[in-house]
Motif scaffolding. Structure first.
Motif, PDB file in Angstrom:
ATOM      1  N   LEU A 181      -3.402 -17.287   0.350  1.00 18.50           N
ATOM      2  CA  LEU A 181      -2.661 -16.722  -0.775  1.00 18.50           C
ATOM      3  C   LEU A 181      -1.208 -16.460  -0.388  1.00 18.50           C
ATOM      4  O   LEU A 181      -0.928 -15.719   0.549  1.00 18.50           O
ATOM      5  CB  LEU A 181      -3.321 -15.418  -1.233  1.00 18.50           C
ATOM      6  CG  LEU A 181      -2.711 -14.733  -2.451  1.00 18.50           C
ATOM      7  CD1 LEU A 181      -2.789 -15.625  -3.680  1.00 18.50           C
ATOM      8  CD2 LEU A 181      -3.421 -13.403  -2.707  1.00 18.50           C
ATOM      9  N   GLU A 182      -0.265 -17.073  -1.130  1.00 21.92           N
ATOM     10  CA  GLU A 182       1.161 -16.949  -0.828  1.00 21.92           C
ATOM     11  C   GLU A 182       1.913 -16.063  -1.804  1.00 21.92           C
ATOM     12  O   GLU A 182       2.930 -15.469  -1.440  1.00 21.92           O
ATOM     13  CB  GLU A 182       1.798 -18.346  -0.800  1.00 21.92           C
ATOM     14  CG  GLU A 182       1.226 -19.248   0.291  1.00 21.92           C
ATOM     15  CD  GLU A 182       1.776 -20.655   0.224  1.00 21.92           C
ATOM     16  OE1 GLU A 182       2.589 -20.927  -0.694  1.00 21.92           O
ATOM     17  OE2 GLU A 182       1.398 -21.486   1.064  1.00 21.92           O
ATOM     18  N   SER A 183       1.453 -15.982  -3.049  1.00 21.80           N
ATOM     19  CA  SER A 183       2.157 -15.145  -4.027  1.00 21.80           C
ATOM     20  C   SER A 183       1.171 -14.566  -5.028  1.00 21.80           C
ATOM     21  O   SER A 183       0.135 -15.168  -5.336  1.00 21.80           O
ATOM     22  CB  SER A 183       3.237 -15.947  -4.764  1.00 21.80           C
ATOM     23  OG  SER A 183       2.654 -16.951  -5.566  1.00 21.80           O
ATOM     24  N   ILE A 184       1.518 -13.388  -5.513  1.00 21.34           N
ATOM     25  CA  ILE A 184       0.675 -12.695  -6.491  1.00 21.34           C
ATOM     26  C   ILE A 184       1.567 -12.089  -7.562  1.00 21.34           C
ATOM     27  O   ILE A 184       2.556 -11.412  -7.250  1.00 21.34           O
ATOM     28  CB  ILE A 184      -0.182 -11.608  -5.805  1.00 21.34           C
ATOM     29  CG1 ILE A 184      -0.999 -10.814  -6.820  1.00 21.34           C
ATOM     30  CG2 ILE A 184       0.648 -10.672  -4.960  1.00 21.34           C
ATOM     31  CD1 ILE A 184      -2.243 -11.488  -7.242  1.00 21.34           C
ATOM     32  N   ASP A 185       1.262 -12.356  -8.810  1.00 19.37           N
ATOM     33  CA  ASP A 185       2.010 -11.798  -9.940  1.00 19.37           C
ATOM     34  C   ASP A 185       1.082 -10.830 -10.666  1.00 19.37           C
ATOM     35  O   ASP A 185       0.102 -11.257 -11.293  1.00 19.37           O
ATOM     36  CB  ASP A 185       2.459 -12.928 -10.862  1.00 19.37           C
ATOM     37  CG  ASP A 185       3.348 -12.448 -12.001  1.00 19.37           C
ATOM     38  OD1 ASP A 185       3.684 -11.250 -12.012  1.00 19.37           O
ATOM     39  OD2 ASP A 185       3.697 -13.255 -12.878  1.00 19.37           O
ATOM     40  N   ILE A 186       1.367  -9.548 -10.555  1.00 18.63           N
ATOM     41  CA  ILE A 186       0.505  -8.518 -11.123  1.00 18.63           C
ATOM     42  C   ILE A 186       1.110  -8.025 -12.431  1.00 18.63           C
ATOM     43  O   ILE A 186       2.237  -7.526 -12.456  1.00 18.63           O
ATOM     44  CB  ILE A 186       0.329  -7.341 -10.145  1.00 18.63           C
ATOM     45  CG1 ILE A 186      -0.209  -7.847  -8.799  1.00 18.63           C
ATOM     46  CG2 ILE A 186      -0.616  -6.296 -10.736  1.00 18.63           C
ATOM     47  CD1 ILE A 186      -0.285  -6.773  -7.732  1.00 18.63           C
TER      48      ILE A 186
ATOM     49  N   GLY B 236      -2.773  -5.829   6.968  1.00 15.28           N
ATOM     50  CA  GLY B 236      -2.837  -7.137   7.606  1.00 15.28           C
ATOM     51  C   GLY B 236      -2.121  -8.245   6.871  1.00 15.28           C
ATOM     52  O   GLY B 236      -2.284  -9.423   7.214  1.00 15.28           O
ATOM     53  N   CYS B 237      -1.331  -7.891   5.857  1.00 18.28           N
ATOM     54  CA  CYS B 237      -0.521  -8.916   5.181  1.00 18.28           C
ATOM     55  C   CYS B 237       0.697  -9.172   6.069  1.00 18.28           C
ATOM     56  O   CYS B 237       1.812  -8.696   5.796  1.00 18.28           O
ATOM     57  CB  CYS B 237      -0.112  -8.447   3.786  1.00 18.28           C
ATOM     58  SG  CYS B 237      -1.506  -8.318   2.634  1.00 18.28           S
ATOM     59  N   SER B 238       0.473  -9.920   7.109  1.00 20.01           N
ATOM     60  CA  SER B 238       1.454 -10.044   8.189  1.00 20.01           C
ATOM     61  C   SER B 238       2.688 -10.857   7.819  1.00 20.01           C
ATOM     62  O   SER B 238       3.650 -10.900   8.587  1.00 20.01           O
ATOM     63  CB  SER B 238       0.785 -10.653   9.429  1.00 20.01           C
ATOM     64  OG  SER B 238       0.175 -11.889   9.112  1.00 20.01           O
ATOM     65  N   SER B 239       2.684 -11.510   6.652  1.00 16.59           N
ATOM     66  CA  SER B 239       3.873 -12.243   6.205  1.00 16.59           C
ATOM     67  C   SER B 239       4.647 -11.494   5.123  1.00 16.59           C
ATOM     68  O   SER B 239       5.697 -11.956   4.672  1.00 16.59           O
ATOM     69  CB  SER B 239       3.470 -13.625   5.661  1.00 16.59           C
ATOM     70  OG  SER B 239       2.905 -14.424   6.682  1.00 16.59           O
ATOM     71  N   LEU B 240       4.118 -10.353   4.687  1.00 17.54           N
ATOM     72  CA  LEU B 240       4.741  -9.605   3.596  1.00 17.54           C
ATOM     73  C   LEU B 240       6.107  -9.096   4.017  1.00 17.54           C
ATOM     74  O   LEU B 240       6.249  -8.391   5.017  1.00 17.54           O
ATOM     75  CB  LEU B 240       3.850  -8.432   3.187  1.00 17.54           C
ATOM     76  CG  LEU B 240       4.236  -7.678   1.922  1.00 17.54           C
ATOM     77  CD1 LEU B 240       4.175  -8.592   0.699  1.00 17.54           C
ATOM     78  CD2 LEU B 240       3.319  -6.472   1.729  1.00 17.54           C
TER      79      LEU B 240
ATOM     80  N   ASN C 242      -5.791  -8.636   4.767  1.00 20.96           N
ATOM     81  CA  ASN C 242      -5.693  -9.862   5.567  1.00 20.96           C
ATOM     82  C   ASN C 242      -5.271 -11.096   4.769  1.00 20.96           C
ATOM     83  O   ASN C 242      -5.673 -12.223   5.101  1.00 20.96           O
ATOM     84  CB  ASN C 242      -7.004 -10.150   6.304  1.00 20.96           C
ATOM     85  CG  ASN C 242      -7.097  -9.378   7.616  1.00 20.96           C
ATOM     86  OD1 ASN C 242      -6.163  -8.683   7.999  1.00 20.96           O
ATOM     87  ND2 ASN C 242      -8.222  -9.494   8.288  1.00 20.96           N
ATOM     88  N   CYS C 243      -4.477 -10.897   3.737  1.00 20.32           N
ATOM     89  CA  CYS C 243      -3.863 -12.044   3.054  1.00 20.32           C
ATOM     90  C   CYS C 243      -2.606 -12.394   3.854  1.00 20.32           C
ATOM     91  O   CYS C 243      -1.479 -12.031   3.495  1.00 20.32           O
ATOM     92  CB  CYS C 243      -3.537 -11.692   1.600  1.00 20.32           C
ATOM     93  SG  CYS C 243      -4.996 -11.426   0.576  1.00 20.32           S
ATOM     94  N   GLY C 244      -2.812 -13.073   4.947  1.00 14.11           N
ATOM     95  CA  GLY C 244      -1.780 -13.250   5.958  1.00 14.11           C
ATOM     96  C   GLY C 244      -0.597 -14.093   5.553  1.00 14.11           C
ATOM     97  O   GLY C 244       0.442 -14.052   6.225  1.00 14.11           O
ATOM     98  N   LYS C 245      -0.686 -14.856   4.453  1.00 14.03           N
ATOM     99  CA  LYS C 245       0.445 -15.676   4.010  1.00 14.03           C
ATOM    100  C   LYS C 245       1.187 -15.074   2.824  1.00 14.03           C
ATOM    101  O   LYS C 245       2.177 -15.639   2.362  1.00 14.03           O
ATOM    102  CB  LYS C 245      -0.033 -17.087   3.668  1.00 14.03           C
ATOM    103  CG  LYS C 245      -0.479 -17.896   4.881  1.00 14.03           C
ATOM    104  CD  LYS C 245      -0.765 -19.341   4.508  1.00 14.03           C
ATOM    105  CE  LYS C 245      -1.133 -20.161   5.744  1.00 14.03           C
ATOM    106  NZ  LYS C 245      -1.419 -21.581   5.404  1.00 14.03           N
ATOM    107  N   LEU C 246       0.721 -13.936   2.327  1.00 10.91           N
ATOM    108  CA  LEU C 246       1.366 -13.300   1.187  1.00 10.91           C
ATOM    109  C   LEU C 246       2.736 -12.764   1.599  1.00 10.91           C
ATOM    110  O   LEU C 246       2.841 -11.935   2.500  1.00 10.91           O
ATOM    111  CB  LEU C 246       0.489 -12.149   0.669  1.00 10.91           C
ATOM    112  CG  LEU C 246       0.962 -11.433  -0.593  1.00 10.91           C
ATOM    113  CD1 LEU C 246       0.985 -12.396  -1.782  1.00 10.91           C
ATOM    114  CD2 LEU C 246       0.056 -10.241  -0.887  1.00 10.91           C
TER     115      LEU C 246
END
Length: 256
Positions: A46-51, A88-92, A65-69
């Motif tokens: 998962l790279e992007s999320i639109d809420i 763990g969203c290590s790319s956030l 752990n969505c590591g690419k978000l």
């Protein structure tokens, strides 16, 4: 692979609904009111999320752990964010248009415990008053724990300007807030705790269980394992109800 919340009509995205899925982009539509615990747990592509603005609550470990978000915007009407929501969203890095988009909307949230635990790419200098508008907060335990990219400490965490008079009257617990922020440096100024006169607990705390484990986080401390170099001798003067500041500078080497 894409997912859109328009598939849901007036319902909650259920606990664990999409854990371990291969989505790269998720759009949660306006009919969704809440995101359940572990809803997107371990969606490591998962790279992007639109809420959508309709969302009022985000469950514990929802994006664990969505590591690419890389970015997220939290709607202003969200009132509840569960433990370890973005752990763990290590790319956030930030919201789509900057750092403030992740924090300014938190005006109705009461608990941000371990919200960004392990988000190692949050790399900017922390601006003064980053939590100034979060008047309903009661707990910020471990909010930035393990954010090893954070560098410079602000002079005030809860006021944008020293002359401001805003108070976060509900905030009482702030254990382990910057524990493990191994690059964080600076001096804790006398104004650092301005605006949180009812704060009681800022010490070390081992009460949070590690997810999917019988173990608990060790007793760490507010600035555990940071590079904080010093503090003003009156830094606690504005928090007269303080009862626990144990392990505050544990493994930091801070001196007056």
């Amino acid at each position: 692979m894409y997912c859109t919340g328009e598939l849901f009509v007036n319902c909650k995205i259920l606990t664990g609904a999409f854990n371990d899925s291969d989505f790269t982009k998720v759009t949660i539509g306006n009919s969704v009111a809440s995101i359940g615990s572990e809803a997107f747990y371990n969606c490591d592509k998962l790279e992007s999320i639109d809420i959508a603005a309709s969302v009022k609550s985000i469950g514990s470990w929802a994006f664990y752990n969505c590591g690419k978000l890389e970015s997220v915007t939290i709607p202003a009407d969200v009132t509840s964010i569960g433990l370890y929501a973005f752990n763990g969203c290590s790319s956030l890095v930030h919201g789509p248009n900057g750092w403030g988009e992740m924090f300014e909307p938190l005006v109705n949230v009461t608990d941000t415990a371990y919200m960004f635990n392990g988000c190692s790419k949050l790399t900017i200098d922390i601006p003064n008053g980053i939590l100034a508008n979060c008047a309903k907060l009661t707990t910020i335990n471990g909010m930035f724990r393990g954010c090893s990219g954070l560098v410079n400490l602000p002079t005030s965490l809860f006021r944008k300007q020293i002359a401001d008079t805003n108070e976060l009257n509900a905030l009482t617990n702030a254990f382990n807030v910057f524990a493990g922020c191994s690059k964080l440096t600076g001096i804790v100024s006398k104004t650092f705790f301005y605006g949180v006169k009812n704060l009681r607990n800022i010490g070390g705390y081992a009460g949070e269980r590690i997810h999917n484990s019988t173990s608990y986080f060790p007793t760490e401390g507010f600035f555990y394992n940071t590079k904080i170099t010093g503090y003003h001798e009156t830094m606690f003067e504005e928090i007269p109800l303080l009862s626990n500041c144990s392990h505050f500078f544990n493994h930091s080497g801070a001196t007056k």
